[in-house]
Design a protein around this motif. Structure first.
Motif, PDB file in Angstrom:
ATOM      1  N   LEU A   1     -32.231   2.012 -24.891  1.00  0.00           N
ATOM      2  CA  LEU A   1     -31.311   2.778 -24.048  1.00  0.00           C
ATOM      3  C   LEU A   1     -32.116   3.625 -23.073  1.00  0.00           C
ATOM      4  N   PHE A   2     -31.730   3.601 -21.787  1.00  0.00           N
ATOM      5  CA  PHE A   2     -32.377   4.408 -20.761  1.00  0.00           C
ATOM      6  C   PHE A   2     -31.453   5.562 -20.369  1.00  0.00           C
ATOM      7  N   ILE A   3     -31.965   6.779 -20.466  1.00  0.00           N
ATOM      8  CA  ILE A   3     -31.228   7.974 -20.051  1.00  0.00           C
ATOM      9  C   ILE A   3     -31.947   8.574 -18.857  1.00  0.00           C
ATOM     10  N   GLY A   4     -31.234   8.789 -17.764  1.00  0.00           N
ATOM     11  CA  GLY A   4     -31.888   9.359 -16.593  1.00  0.00           C
ATOM     12  C   GLY A   4     -30.954   9.430 -15.409  1.00  0.00           C
ATOM     13  N   ASN A   5     -31.516   9.155 -14.226  1.00  0.00           N
ATOM     14  CA  ASN A   5     -30.729   9.210 -12.997  1.00  0.00           C
ATOM     15  C   ASN A   5     -31.030   7.987 -12.141  1.00  0.00           C
ATOM     16  N   SER A   6     -30.939   8.126 -10.823  1.00  0.00           N
ATOM     17  CA  SER A   6     -31.063   6.950  -9.961  1.00  0.00           C
ATOM     18  C   SER A   6     -32.444   6.303 -10.009  1.00  0.00           C
ATOM     19  N   TYR A   7     -33.460   7.012 -10.471  1.00  0.00           N
ATOM     20  CA  TYR A   7     -34.774   6.394 -10.634  1.00  0.00           C
ATOM     21  C   TYR A   7     -34.753   5.333 -11.738  1.00  0.00           C
ATOM     22  N   SER A   8     -33.714   5.368 -12.576  1.00  0.00           N
ATOM     23  CA  SER A   8     -33.607   4.419 -13.686  1.00  0.00           C
ATOM     24  C   SER A   8     -32.561   3.335 -13.442  1.00  0.00           C
ATOM     25  N   PHE A   9     -31.876   3.365 -12.315  1.00  0.00           N
ATOM     26  CA  PHE A   9     -30.774   2.424 -12.103  1.00  0.00           C
ATOM     27  C   PHE A   9     -31.199   0.968 -12.287  1.00  0.00           C
ATOM     28  N   GLY A  10     -32.302   0.565 -11.680  1.00  0.00           N
ATOM     29  CA  GLY A  10     -32.695  -0.833 -11.707  1.00  0.00           C
ATOM     30  C   GLY A  10     -33.648  -1.211 -12.817  1.00  0.00           C
ATOM     31  N   VAL A  11     -34.039  -0.239 -13.637  1.00  0.00           N
ATOM     32  CA  VAL A  11     -35.090  -0.492 -14.625  1.00  0.00           C
ATOM     33  C   VAL A  11     -34.625  -1.364 -15.789  1.00  0.00           C
ATOM     34  N   PRO A  12     -33.459  -1.109 -16.396  1.00  0.00           N
ATOM     35  CA  PRO A  12     -33.059  -1.946 -17.539  1.00  0.00           C
ATOM     36  C   PRO A  12     -33.020  -3.433 -17.206  1.00  0.00           C
ATOM     37  N   ARG A  13     -32.459  -3.778 -16.049  1.00  0.00           N
ATOM     38  CA  ARG A  13     -32.379  -5.191 -15.679  1.00  0.00           C
ATOM     39  C   ARG A  13     -33.767  -5.772 -15.430  1.00  0.00           C
ATOM     40  N   ALA A  14     -34.623  -5.029 -14.712  1.00  0.00           N
ATOM     41  CA  ALA A  14     -35.981  -5.524 -14.435  1.00  0.00           C
ATOM     42  C   ALA A  14     -36.767  -5.682 -15.731  1.00  0.00           C
ATOM     43  N   PHE A  15     -36.599  -4.747 -16.655  1.00  0.00           N
ATOM     44  CA  PHE A  15     -37.288  -4.821 -17.939  1.00  0.00           C
ATOM     45  C   PHE A  15     -36.790  -6.014 -18.759  1.00  0.00           C
ATOM     46  N   THR A  16     -35.478  -6.239 -18.764  1.00  0.00           N
ATOM     47  CA  THR A  16     -34.903  -7.368 -19.497  1.00  0.00           C
ATOM     48  C   THR A  16     -35.417  -8.694 -18.962  1.00  0.00           C
ATOM     49  N   ARG A  17     -35.476  -8.825 -17.622  1.00  0.00           N
ATOM     50  CA  ARG A  17     -35.980 -10.059 -17.010  1.00  0.00           C
ATOM     51  C   ARG A  17     -37.443 -10.296 -17.367  1.00  0.00           C
TER      52      ARG A  17
ATOM     53  N   GLY B   1     -40.840 -14.373 -23.274  1.00  0.00           N
ATOM     54  CA  GLY B   1     -40.349 -14.839 -24.560  1.00  0.00           C
ATOM     55  C   GLY B   1     -39.885 -13.741 -25.496  1.00  0.00           C
ATOM     56  N   ARG B   2     -39.547 -12.575 -24.941  1.00  0.00           N
ATOM     57  CA  ARG B   2     -39.084 -11.451 -25.760  1.00  0.00           C
ATOM     58  C   ARG B   2     -37.593 -11.231 -25.523  1.00  0.00           C
ATOM     59  N   LYS B   3     -36.857 -11.052 -26.596  1.00  0.00           N
ATOM     60  CA  LYS B   3     -35.432 -10.789 -26.478  1.00  0.00           C
ATOM     61  C   LYS B   3     -35.189  -9.288 -26.611  1.00  0.00           C
ATOM     62  N   VAL B   4     -34.533  -8.718 -25.616  1.00  0.00           N
ATOM     63  CA  VAL B   4     -34.222  -7.291 -25.657  1.00  0.00           C
ATOM     64  C   VAL B   4     -32.757  -7.072 -25.291  1.00  0.00           C
ATOM     65  N   ARG B   5     -32.230  -5.989 -25.785  1.00  0.00           N
ATOM     66  CA  ARG B   5     -30.879  -5.539 -25.400  1.00  0.00           C
ATOM     67  C   ARG B   5     -31.020  -4.163 -24.776  1.00  0.00           C
ATOM     68  N   THR B   6     -30.507  -3.996 -23.576  1.00  0.00           N
ATOM     69  CA  THR B   6     -30.651  -2.717 -22.886  1.00  0.00           C
ATOM     70  C   THR B   6     -29.295  -2.185 -22.444  1.00  0.00           C
ATOM     71  N   ALA B   7     -29.240  -0.892 -22.278  1.00  0.00           N
ATOM     72  CA  ALA B   7     -28.092  -0.212 -21.682  1.00  0.00           C
ATOM     73  C   ALA B   7     -28.622   1.067 -21.051  1.00  0.00           C
ATOM     74  N   HIS B   8     -27.764   1.752 -20.334  1.00  0.00           N
ATOM     75  CA  HIS B   8     -28.234   2.971 -19.683  1.00  0.00           C
ATOM     76  C   HIS B   8     -27.132   4.016 -19.593  1.00  0.00           C
ATOM     77  N   ALA B   9     -27.548   5.270 -19.589  1.00  0.00           N
ATOM     78  CA  ALA B   9     -26.709   6.419 -19.248  1.00  0.00           C
ATOM     79  C   ALA B   9     -27.405   7.063 -18.064  1.00  0.00           C
ATOM     80  N   THR B  10     -27.056   6.643 -16.866  1.00  0.00           N
ATOM     81  CA  THR B  10     -27.763   7.072 -15.661  1.00  0.00           C
ATOM     82  C   THR B  10     -26.756   7.482 -14.596  1.00  0.00           C
ATOM     83  N   TYR B  11     -26.959   8.661 -14.030  1.00  0.00           N
ATOM     84  CA  TYR B  11     -26.074   9.204 -13.007  1.00  0.00           C
ATOM     85  C   TYR B  11     -26.931   9.816 -11.909  1.00  0.00           C
ATOM     86  N   SER B  12     -26.596   9.529 -10.679  1.00  0.00           N
ATOM     87  CA  SER B  12     -27.410   9.961  -9.549  1.00  0.00           C
ATOM     88  C   SER B  12     -27.613  11.473  -9.539  1.00  0.00           C
TER      89      SER B  12
END
Length: 240
Positions: free
Chosen positions: A55-71, A77-88
């Motif tokens: 889980l990523f907690i933060g603001n707009s600096y974290s908006f694109g990170v979960p998806r980029a990290f998952t990719r 070959g690593r399976k991850v599950r991500t989500a975020h609580a991020t508000y500008s």
């Protein structure tokens, strides 16, 4: 004696204006289960899991990170599950008082919770920084620990031209202050792992890739900036 007293009062006023204190009275959280070797906790957690929940907690600096990290994880070959609580524009103080953030921490069965402060606060003078950052950080870390997850800090980067409110500032100077701020916060919040994203950005900046890291505002990450950030998280969790 009176002259000395007035002199001390004057110094105290100057320090207060600058956000500094002669000493810090911020309480500290006790270290996590691995004491002064917090990265061992991540190594053990990753070894226990076939898929990692982050889980990523933060603001707009974290908006694109979960998806980029998952990719990036999937490409290796690593399976991850991500989500975020991020508000500008949000600070940790707002997150610590926000029921939606707390509900995500409590209900997601996370392995790791990444915590990112506002882009300027960790770079402020120590007294002001600690007063704004440490109480909500300790509150969030305590909640994360209660849910059995591992809290880590996300060290961000300096703005392309530094903080406009600081004379003669630049990217490297601001990044250095952020590094110091996150290291101090990690110690206060129980000896946490700091993911050195800002250091990764600094290496790219020094290699001549600074223009590619930022969006046109000189603050937020471009697609390439998010890829550099994701790589720093991947290496912190899975190794190089």
């Amino acid at each position: 004696m009176k002259s000395l007293f007035l002199h001390l009062v004057k110094i105290s006023g100057i320090l207060g204006f600058l956000g500094l204190n002669a000493c810090s009275n911020q309480p500290q959280l006790p270290p996590g289960p691995y004491g002064s070797h917090p990265h061992e906790e991540i190594v053990r957690r990753v070894a226990e899991k076939t898929d990692l929940a982050v889980l990523f907690i933060g603001n707009s600096y974290s908006f694109g990170v979960p998806r980029a990290f998952t990719r990036l994880a999937a490409a290796n070959g690593r399976k991850v599950r991500t989500a975020h609580a991020t508000y500008s524009g949000w600070t940790l103080a707002r997150h610590a008082a926000n029921e939606a953030t707390l509900a995500k921490i409590r209900n997601g069965r996370w392995d790791i919770v990444v915590i990112q402060e506002h882009s300027v606060i960790p770079s402020l003078p120590a007294g002001k920084r600690d007063a704004e950052m440490l109480p909500p950080l300790r509150s969030l870390v305590t909640e994360v620990r209660k849910q059995g997850a591992v809290p880590v800090l996300y060290q961000t980067w300096g703005r392309r031209d530094g903080n406009k409110d600081v004379r003669h500032d630049d990217f490297h100077k601001m990044t250095g202050r952020l590094r110091d701020g996150y290291e101090a916060a990690a110690k206060n919040a129980g000896c946490l792992v700091v993911v050195p994203v800002g250091d990764a950005w600094e290496r790219e900046f020094s290699a001549g890739n600074g223009a590619e890291l930022f969006m046109p505002d000189g603050s937020h990450p471009s697609v390439f900036g998010n890829e550099v950030t994701a790589r720093a998280f991947y290496e912190a969790f899975f190794g190089k």
